[in-house]
Scaffold this motif. Structure first.
Motif, PDB file in Angstrom:
ATOM      1  N   PHE A  89      56.317  12.980  93.305  1.00  0.00           N
ATOM      2  CA  PHE A  89      57.596  13.078  94.011  1.00  0.00           C
ATOM      3  C   PHE A  89      58.703  12.363  93.238  1.00  0.00           C
ATOM      4  O   PHE A  89      59.827  12.863  93.137  1.00  0.00           O
ATOM      5  CB  PHE A  89      57.488  12.467  95.410  1.00  0.00           C
ATOM      6  CG  PHE A  89      57.130  13.459  96.479  1.00  0.00           C
ATOM      7  CD1 PHE A  89      58.002  14.478  96.815  1.00  0.00           C
ATOM      8  CD2 PHE A  89      55.927  13.384  97.154  1.00  0.00           C
ATOM      9  CE1 PHE A  89      57.693  15.396  97.806  1.00  0.00           C
ATOM     10  CE2 PHE A  89      55.600  14.291  98.147  1.00  0.00           C
ATOM     11  CZ  PHE A  89      56.488  15.298  98.475  1.00  0.00           C
TER      12      PHE A  89
ATOM     13  N   GLY B  19      60.870  15.361  92.093  1.00  0.00           N
ATOM     14  CA  GLY B  19      61.965  15.318  93.052  1.00  0.00           C
ATOM     15  C   GLY B  19      63.203  14.681  92.456  1.00  0.00           C
ATOM     16  O   GLY B  19      64.324  15.145  92.653  1.00  0.00           O
TER      17      GLY B  19
ATOM     18  N   ASN C 230      58.797   9.217 100.865  1.00  0.00           N
ATOM     19  CA  ASN C 230      60.175   9.671 100.668  1.00  0.00           C
ATOM     20  C   ASN C 230      61.034   8.600 100.011  1.00  0.00           C
ATOM     21  O   ASN C 230      61.997   8.911  99.292  1.00  0.00           O
ATOM     22  CB  ASN C 230      60.781  10.072 102.019  1.00  0.00           C
ATOM     23  CG  ASN C 230      61.703  11.273 101.893  1.00  0.00           C
ATOM     24  OD1 ASN C 230      61.586  12.079 100.968  1.00  0.00           O
ATOM     25  ND2 ASN C 230      62.624  11.415 102.819  1.00  0.00           N
TER      26      ASN C 230
ATOM     27  N   THR D 289      60.627   9.062  96.436  1.00  0.00           N
ATOM     28  CA  THR D 289      61.265  10.313  96.041  1.00  0.00           C
ATOM     29  C   THR D 289      62.736  10.109  95.749  1.00  0.00           C
ATOM     30  O   THR D 289      63.262  10.542  94.714  1.00  0.00           O
ATOM     31  CB  THR D 289      61.110  11.368  97.153  1.00  0.00           C
ATOM     32  OG1 THR D 289      59.731  11.572  97.422  1.00  0.00           O
ATOM     33  CG2 THR D 289      61.747  12.684  96.739  1.00  0.00           C
TER      34      THR D 289
END
Length: 408
Positions: free
Chosen positions: A222, A226, A348, A351
């Motif tokens: 990620f 990302g 996240n 990310t």
């Protein structure tokens, strides 16, 4: 009576998915909108390249930091309250951005937007998993992400069109007012009945989940994939099209829109595919294609056919956002349901730390290269994106293989 109750619940879930998608729409819009208006803002405020990079990353750093508390809060606080607060704060930040008279105020507004938009994705995923279950988690996540990616589309050519006729300040002010209206809808339409927490589960268990080798490989994936895609789509893609490929700002915004259109298609399709062939297999396949799109971009020239560049953008968006969506569905492979929000927030966090880092350092990286010309500088950068994506995908494959051997 049972049929009527079921029908009512279905309508509630439909309305809930609609407002969650709209909230994520504005989250995507704000992450990517600067790429279209950066040239105008840079001119209006006389910003240097370094200042522009700082402005671009100002949203991503607080967004990343907020993932940790937002994940833990999402497992305890009603989703409608969280996302309503998110919309209100995002609206205030947008209005501040539209009225800012100095560079510091622009940065503050972007930071506020980072905090506000951070309280959408993780709580929404946690609520979707609780309401729909694991069997269709990938599909429902894909639907929400596809709706949200419309915000990325509107942050490209449509936003460029609006700013040309009404100016960037009026355009962002209207967006802020609309977000206020959305906040009211979120308060009444989001329904999320949380399951009772397991009192005997240690508080550290969520962190133990993400310290597994497979979880670490997903986090690294990620961070790299990302980070590269979001930095390109939010800021450096626009500079690549205008500075390296000598496109007009209007044509550049169309190329960015192609990426966003691909995101809409890919998020829903790959989400459904992952429910059939498995999340990890889908991530690996999509990332290989994702890497190849960077190669195509890297060897584009100023006379390269615009249709080819646009198609490449659609594919990049499809496998990039689609893989991104499926990557989050991989969380169910190592996280228990009651910790979905917390673990998703941790993942996240890395990310968007990647997004902030890539957005800030890409310009400095290219300037440090002993190469003349923007085209060659971007070529090296995009090939680096390719290599990092392939290496991290290899780690995911190895870690998943070892995890399956341990289970068997």
């Amino acid at each position: 009576m049972l049929y009527e109750k079921k029908e009512k619940n279905s309508i509630q879930l439909f309305l809930m998915m609609s407002v969650l998608g709209l909230a994520y729409f504005f989250s995507n819009f704000h992450r990517l909108s600067l790429g279209v208006v950066s040239d105008v803002i840079q001119t209006d405020f006389g910003l240097t390249t370094t200042q522009l990079g700082l402005l671009g990353s100002a949203l991503f750093y607080p967004y990343a930091v907020m993932q940790l508390p937002s994940g833990m809060i999402a497992d305890k606080v009603a989703t409608n309250k969280l996302i309503t607060f998110s919309c209100v704060l995002t609206a205030l930040s947008t209005i501040l951005f539209s009225t800012a008279k100095s560079f510091p105020l622009l940065v503050v507004a972007r930071m506020m937007a980072g905090v506000g938009t951070a309280l959408v994705y993780v709580p929404a995923l946690a609520a979707i998993r609780r309401q729909f279950g694991d069997a269709v988690f990938g599909t429902m996540t894909g639907i929400m992400v596809s709706m949200g990616q419309l915000g990325a589309v509107c942050a490209s050519a449509p936003l460029k069109f609006l700013t040309r006729f009404f100016g960037w300040r009026k355009s962002f002010f209207v967006v802020g007012v609309i977000t206020v209206v959305l906040s009211i809808a979120c308060w009444f339409l989001i329904v999320d009945h949380k399951e009772p927490s397991i009192k005997n589960t240690p508080k550290q268990s969520a962190w133990k989940m993400v310290l597994q080798p497979f979880a670490i490989s997903i986090i690294l994936w990620f961070f790299m994939t990302g980070g590269s895609r979001l930095s390109f789509q939010s800021l450096w893609g626009g500079r690549f099209f205008t500075e390296a490929l000598a496109m007009s700002p209007e044509k550049s915004s169309l190329m960015l829109m192609c990426i966003s259109v691909g995101c809409i298609v890919g998020a829903s399709i790959l989400g459904s595919i992952s429910d059939k062939i498995g999340s990890v297999s889908t991530v690996i396949l999509s990332t290989i294609i994702f890497s190849l799109t960077w190669v195509v971009y890297a060897f584009c020239k100023q006379n390269t056919n615009t249709i080819l560049i646009g198609i490449t953008g659609i594919v990049l968006g499809a496998v990039g956002a689609g893989g991104f969506t499926v990557g989050f569905s991989c969380i169910r492979l190592f996280a228990s349901k009651e910790y979905t929000g917390t673990v998703t927030g941790i993942v996240n966090f890395f990310t968007f730390i990647g997004s902030a880092v890539f957005t800030q350092i890409c310009g400095n990286f290219m300037e440090m290269l002993p190469i003349d010309g923007k085209l060659m500088q971007f070529r090296v950068l995009l090939l680096c994106f390719t290599i990092t994506a392939l290496i991290t995908t290899f780690f995911v494959w190895i870690a998943n293989k070892k995890q399956n051997l341990i289970k068997n």
